[in-house]
Design an enzyme around this catalytic site. Structure first.
Site, PDB file in Angstrom:
ATOM      1  N   SER A   1      -2.377  -9.450  -3.530  1.00  0.00           N
ATOM      2  CA  SER A   1      -1.419  -9.330  -2.432  1.00  0.00           C
ATOM      3  C   SER A   1      -0.705 -10.651  -2.192  1.00  0.00           C
ATOM      4  O   SER A   1      -1.332 -11.704  -2.071  1.00  0.00           O
ATOM      5  CB  SER A   1      -2.134  -8.909  -1.145  1.00  0.00           C
TER       6      SER A   1
ATOM      7  N   HIS B   1      -0.117  -9.275   5.739  1.00  0.00           N
ATOM      8  CA  HIS B   1      -1.480  -8.786   5.934  1.00  0.00           C
ATOM      9  C   HIS B   1      -2.535  -9.740   5.383  1.00  0.00           C
ATOM     10  O   HIS B   1      -3.715  -9.624   5.703  1.00  0.00           O
ATOM     11  CB  HIS B   1      -1.645  -7.374   5.351  1.00  0.00           C
TER      12      HIS B   1
ATOM     13  N   VAL C   1      17.160   5.258  18.836  1.00  0.00           N
ATOM     14  CA  VAL C   1      17.115   6.719  18.808  1.00  0.00           C
ATOM     15  C   VAL C   1      15.966   7.170  17.911  1.00  0.00           C
ATOM     16  O   VAL C   1      15.682   6.545  16.897  1.00  0.00           O
ATOM     17  CB  VAL C   1      18.442   7.334  18.295  1.00  0.00           C
ATOM     18  N   GLN C   2      15.308   8.237  18.303  1.00  0.00           N
ATOM     19  CA  GLN C   2      14.285   8.851  17.462  1.00  0.00           C
ATOM     20  C   GLN C   2      14.986   9.803  16.498  1.00  0.00           C
ATOM     21  O   GLN C   2      15.801  10.631  16.911  1.00  0.00           O
ATOM     22  CB  GLN C   2      13.272   9.611  18.320  1.00  0.00           C
ATOM     23  N   ILE C   3      14.699   9.676  15.210  1.00  0.00           N
ATOM     24  CA  ILE C   3      15.436  10.435  14.202  1.00  0.00           C
ATOM     25  C   ILE C   3      14.499  11.137  13.229  1.00  0.00           C
ATOM     26  O   ILE C   3      13.327  10.788  13.123  1.00  0.00           O
ATOM     27  CB  ILE C   3      16.403   9.513  13.408  1.00  0.00           C
TER      28      ILE C   3
ATOM     29  N   GLY D   1      -6.541  -8.946  -3.887  1.00  0.00           N
ATOM     30  CA  GLY D   1      -6.395 -10.385  -4.102  1.00  0.00           C
ATOM     31  C   GLY D   1      -5.053 -10.731  -4.708  1.00  0.00           C
ATOM     32  O   GLY D   1      -4.615 -11.873  -4.655  1.00  0.00           O
TER      33      GLY D   1
ATOM     34  N   ASP E   1       5.961  -6.836   5.778  1.00  0.00           N
ATOM     35  CA  ASP E   1       4.723  -7.407   5.243  1.00  0.00           C
ATOM     36  C   ASP E   1       4.975  -8.722   4.506  1.00  0.00           C
ATOM     37  O   ASP E   1       4.420  -8.957   3.429  1.00  0.00           O
ATOM     38  CB  ASP E   1       4.015  -6.409   4.328  1.00  0.00           C
TER      39      ASP E   1
END
Length: 524
Positions: free
Chosen positions: A264, A159, A321-323, A262, A189
């Site tokens: 990060s 980011h 698959v949606q879980i 800052g 990230d």
């Protein structure tokens, strides 16, 4: 003072050779024989606690920590009022000398130039925080990073660099170096930059091992808070395995060192100078440090960074698959001994899971014999395999254990997944006769499309309301059996009671997608 010269007593001898102050002290001592005299008193001694100094660690690692400055490519644009600083293609100097705008800018500074005001103060065109309009690179963000190799590879947050077009790293001694983006991974990230300086070897740091990261250990955070440059704070590892809802691979270290904007991309070191985590997020109602910061564990970062350095991206296995989690209620409704595993809400069309035979309502309990604790655990386990790997997926289906072989695919990027994920169509309230399910606290009517039943009323004091069921949502199955009438629901529930179950598993569809809800069935 008078005394008898023939008196040879000790007291007289002492008095003879004593000063007035000594005499007073002696008289006080004689008057208070029980008092401890200075000759017998001892100074209080306290063993100082062995609090570690971080100075040696900081001195060793600071040359490896950098500030990361990011610039974005901003295109020229006209002012919102329609006025363009190019004056319709005419340069400032081309304006007539008596032009009022030229006189104004000559005195107070032309666009992009400095001028002098009446008191000789520097004047610049007003800036409202919006983008500059000169088509140049503009600083957009600042973060932190650190060298992980002597040839100039740098780790930071995705980011921090996500929208950047140019990158500059500022070293501990103030040296500024250009860097290029090697790769980034939004799901964890993480990002990798590279400084090209062939004749220079950089001080770098190493990652800690899993056994080196324990709750209660000291950590030293080094970074660039508020753009101030190399700043050091210290704290402890407060917790591990934190899920903050940022993605399917959440496994953060929580620390209480002061971490602010800052920081990060900055590292957290243990007392051996090894990186235990990479700062990525803070919890803060005010936007500043409140003692709760989250860092990507070194054990997660190592593999991702290795892939980014090698190919610029991360290849992950994909089940498709949606879980959702298996709660205690759901486990009871399915006859599972404990609330663990990942409940399949729906396999995606054409996905490896669907092709292998994984069905709606299955519970994934293990992968290659390793127990799956929850959906997050399943996501991490599958992602750890390379695309094309064949895995054995253990399932709980219709009250029995089974398994399927799955050839994992390549996890699509986020844009591809968004394009392939459709929301359930909006349901209109049906016009058929309402059918009451009093024991469940709701009334339903057959759905217009003939698939399932639309909820038309929910008793606010019922378990259905407590579980979040709402008017307009649709029941498509109960205990993994499709239902189209209230009588079919009743039939499935009666069978569940005969099987000794106290709850039934309802599949609910709404505008936001599909989910499973376990409702008690032992009433009435």
């Amino acid at each position: 003072m008078f005394y008898n010269k023939n008196d040879r007593s000790p007291l007289k001898s002492i008095l003879k050779n004593s000063t007035a102050a000594g005499l007073a002290a002696l008289m006080l001592s004689a008057a208070l024989p029980a008092m401890i005299t200075p000759a017998h008193a001892e100074a209080v001694k306290v063993e100082a606690p062995q609090v570690p100094s971080f100075a040696d660690v900081v001195e060793a690692v600071s040359p490896a920590v950098v500030s990361v400055r990011v610039q974005s490519d901003v295109q020229p644009a006209s002012d919102e009022s329609g006025f363009n600083f190019g004056f319709g293609g005419r340069d400032f100097d081309e304006l007539p000398d008596d032009h009022p705008l030229k006189r104004f800018f000559k005195e107070f500074g032309a666009p992009g130039q400095e001028g002098r005001g009446p008191e000789g103060h520097a004047m610049r065109p007003p800036r409202d925080g919006g983008p500059e309009r000169h088509g140049k690179l503009r600083p957009t963000s600042q973060g932190s990073g650190f060298f992980i190799s002597k040839d100039g590879y740098i780790v930071t947050n995705n980011h921090v660099v996500a929208d950047g077009a140019a990158f500059t790293v500022v070293m501990n001694d103030g040296t500024e170096l250009d860097a290029k983006l090697i790769g980034k991974d939004s799901r964890t990230d993480l990002a990798v930059l590279k400084v090209e300086e062939p004749k220079r070897e950089f001080t770098y740091v190493e990652f800690a091992e899993e056994s080196d990261i324990r709750v209660g250990d000291w950590v030293v955070a080094v970074g660039n808070p508020f753009g101030l440059g190399g700043t050091v704070t210290a704290g402890i590892v407060s917790a591990r395995g934190r899920d903050i809802g940022s993605g399917p691979y959440d496994d953060y270290i929580q620390i209480d060192a002061a971490v602010n904007r800052g920081n990060s991309g900055g590292p957290d070191f243990n007392l051996s100078g090894k990186v235990v985590g990479i700062n990525t997020a803070i919890f803060s109602p005010s936007g500043g440090n409140v003692g709760i910061a989250f860092a990507i564990p070194a054990t997660v970062a190592k593999d991702v960074i290795a892939d980014l350095m090698k190919s610029g991206s991360v290849d992950r296995g994909w089940l498709g698959v949606q879980i959702q989690p298996v709660t205690k209620d759901i486990a009871d409704s399915l006859g599972l001994a404990e609330a663990s595993g990942a409940l399949v809400v729906a396999p995606q069309a054409g996905s490896p899971g669907e092709k292998a035979g994984i069905k709606q309502g299955d519970v994934v309990t293990a992968v290659n014999g390793e127990t799956v604790k929850d959906p997050r655990d399943l996501a991490k386990r599958i992602a750890a395999y390379a695309p094309g790997t064949k895995v054995d997926v253990s399932l709980w289906r219709a009250g029995k254990a089974t398994s399927v072989k799955v050839d994992l695919g390549q996890l699509p990027n986020e844009q591809e997944m968004a394009n392939s994920t459709g929301q359930a169509p909006e349901e209109e309230e049906g016009t058929a006769t309402e059918q009451a399910l009093a024991n469940l606290g709701m009334s339903v009517t057959p759905a217009e499309d003939g698939k399932g039943l639309t909820i038309v009323e929910v008793d606010p004091d019922s378990d259905a309301a407590d579980k979040g069921l709402k008017t307009g949502e649709k029941i498509t199955s109960v205990n993994n059996q499709a239902v189209a009438t209230a009588s079919e629901i009743t039939k499935v529930i009666d069978q569940a009671k005969k099987d000794g179950r106290t709850k039934a598993l309802f599949q609910i569809e709404s505008d936001s997608g599909s989910r499973f809800v376990a409702l008690p069935i032992n009433q009435g």
